[in-house]
Design an enzyme around this catalytic site. Structure first.
Site, PDB file in Angstrom:
ATOM      1  N   GLY A 168     -74.384  -3.414  41.442  1.00 47.26           N
ATOM      2  CA  GLY A 168     -74.544  -1.871  41.968  1.00 47.26           C
ATOM      3  C   GLY A 168     -75.310  -1.500  42.814  1.00 47.26           C
ATOM      4  NE  ARG A 194     -70.385  -4.324  39.360  1.00 49.95           N
ATOM      5  CZ  ARG A 194     -71.752  -4.018  39.040  1.00 49.95           C
ATOM      6  NH1 ARG A 194     -72.708  -4.926  39.008  1.00 49.95           N
ATOM      7  NH2 ARG A 194     -71.844  -2.676  39.055  1.00 49.95           N
ATOM      8  N   GLY A 226     -79.898  -5.641  39.625  1.00 49.89           N
ATOM      9  CA  GLY A 226     -80.483  -5.419  38.258  1.00 49.89           C
ATOM     10  C   GLY A 226     -80.371  -6.545  37.518  1.00 49.89           C
ATOM     11  CG  ASP A 227     -79.937  -8.424  32.767  1.00 51.07           C
ATOM     12  OD1 ASP A 227     -78.847  -8.712  32.510  1.00 51.07           O
ATOM     13  OD2 ASP A 227     -80.997  -8.727  32.491  1.00 51.07           O
ATOM     14  CB  THR A 239     -80.163  -1.123  38.346  1.00 50.54           C
ATOM     15  OG1 THR A 239     -79.415  -0.289  37.443  1.00 50.54           O
ATOM     16  CG2 THR A 239     -81.550  -1.440  37.833  1.00 50.54           C
ATOM     17  CG  ASP A 246     -77.568   1.378  34.932  1.00 49.98           C
ATOM     18  OD1 ASP A 246     -77.026   2.499  35.350  1.00 49.98           O
ATOM     19  OD2 ASP A 246     -76.778   0.363  35.000  1.00 49.98           O
ATOM     20  CG  ASP A 299     -80.292  -1.686  32.969  1.00 52.93           C
ATOM     21  OD1 ASP A 299     -81.020  -1.861  33.703  1.00 52.93           O
ATOM     22  OD2 ASP A 299     -79.053  -2.015  32.988  1.00 52.93           O
ATOM     23  NE  ARG A 326     -75.242  -2.045  33.394  1.00 53.54           N
ATOM     24  CZ  ARG A 326     -75.919  -3.465  33.223  1.00 53.54           C
ATOM     25  NH1 ARG A 326     -74.832  -4.571  33.416  1.00 53.54           N
ATOM     26  NH2 ARG A 326     -76.998  -3.583  33.255  1.00 53.54           N
ATOM     27  NE  ARG A 382     -62.316  24.963  31.345  1.00 48.40           N
ATOM     28  CZ  ARG A 382     -61.809  25.706  30.397  1.00 48.40           C
ATOM     29  NH1 ARG A 382     -62.100  25.235  29.065  1.00 48.40           N
ATOM     30  NH2 ARG A 382     -61.263  26.744  30.616  1.00 48.40           N
TER      31      ARG A 382
END
Length: 320
Positions: free
Chosen positions: A11, A72, A102-103, A126, A128, A130, A172, A244
């Site tokens: 990503g 990817r 990322g990972d 990334t 994220d 993470d 994620r 909402r």
């Protein structure tokens, strides 16, 4: 080391272009040649290369996305795909590789080093956040600020209509975007995958805030914990409030990187090239306690991400 390759994988994240710029210009400073690889590992397998010069990275530090583009690549998970990647590197005389991602991207770099002896350096790109070994990943700060801007605007209209806004953010299986955006936006509640939520407790907290004089509420939910539409529907059925849902979506991946991400990009890119210049590979760079670090890539990808429960408790205390 005289020639290195550079790719962005997985990503995209704000700051990738700034990191590309730092890698290219640091390498040129040390008299090294740089080949940019388009579309990540797919481009490496398919031999999509371009030579990069000083001017190749002009006027990109402020741009989101990645000029090398990204994808990817399932083929990179196979031994055959890895062999094709190595063949491309050998064809162009590339002695080392910088991987921004990322990972999953790091696991590809790890395979190239472990199985084929290609020196690789990973830069954590990334939104994220993470990866446990580094305090912050490239793009996280920009993504949180994007969420903040949207939540601020949602609060205006929710307050006007006395509504509850359920805002879904990315990440994620990691709740860091929700945690940081929730605290800094003044959200009353956050829902993250690391902690099971209790709808009865959430309703109790909303009722308590309304009885204290609040006219609206913001609930930030991480995509790995629940779906905003489903959560809002359940909440609507259990309360008399107007609810909402808003899914911020991929807008979090775009936009001009913040100062913090541009600074990380410069430092990460510079560090990555310095390591390769010294013949060091199989490492990832990061930041810990405000210092730029590097770590063995095998150790880094094996570390389990720890959730910051202290920050979560802070939100519980100050969001009333």
């Amino acid at each position: 080391m005289k020639r290195i390759g550079l790719l962005t994988s997985g990503g995209d994240a704000p700051g990738m272009n700034a990191a590309i710029r730092a890698v290219v210009r640091t390498a040129i400073y040390f008299g090294m040649e740089v080949y940019g690889i388009e579309r990540g590992y797919s481009g490496l397998i398919e031999d999509k290369m371009m030579s990069m010069e000083m001017r190749s990275v002009s006027d990109i530090v402020q741009r989101g996305g990645t000029l090398l583009r990204t994808a990817r690549c399932l083929e990179m998970l196979t031994t055959e795909g890895q062999k094709k990647a190595v063949s491309t590197l050998e064809k162009h005389g590339i002695e080392g590789l910088v991987v921004i991602g990322g990972d999953g991207s790091f696991r590809g770099a790890k395979a190239l080093t472990e199985s084929f002896g290609i020196p690789t350096i990973g830069i954590p790109g990334t939104i994220d956040n993470d990866l446990q070994y580094t305090d912050y990943t490239l793009g996280f700060d920009t993504a949180v600020n994007t969420c903040l801007e949207i939540i601020n605007k949602l609060r205006d209209t929710m307050n006007s209509h006395e509504r509850i806004s359920v805002v879904e953010v990315m990440g994620r299986h990691c709740g860091d975007i929700a945690l940081y955006a929730g605290i800094t936006s003044g959200a009353e509640i956050i829902v993250v995958p690391e902690i099971a939520y209790d709808m009865d407790d959430i309703i109790m907290r909303i009722n308590r805030s309304r009885s204290s004089g609040k006219h609206s509420n913001i609930i930030v939910v991480a995509e790995g914990a629940t779906n905003s539409e489903a959560f809002a529907k359940q909440l609507q059925e259990l309360t008399t409030y107007s609810v909402r849902a808003t899914n911020i979506g991929h807008v979090q991946r775009g936009g001009s990187p913040t100062m913090a991400d541009r600074m990380l990009a410069a430092q990460f890119g510079n560090k990555a090239v310095r390591l390769l210049k010294d013949g060091i590979g199989n490492r990832v760079v990061g930041i810990h306690n405000n210092e730029i670090i590097d770590m063995d890539i095998i150790e880094a990808v094996s570390m389990k991400k720890h959730f910051n429960y202290e920050l979560y408790e802070t939100l519980q205390m100050i969001s009333m």
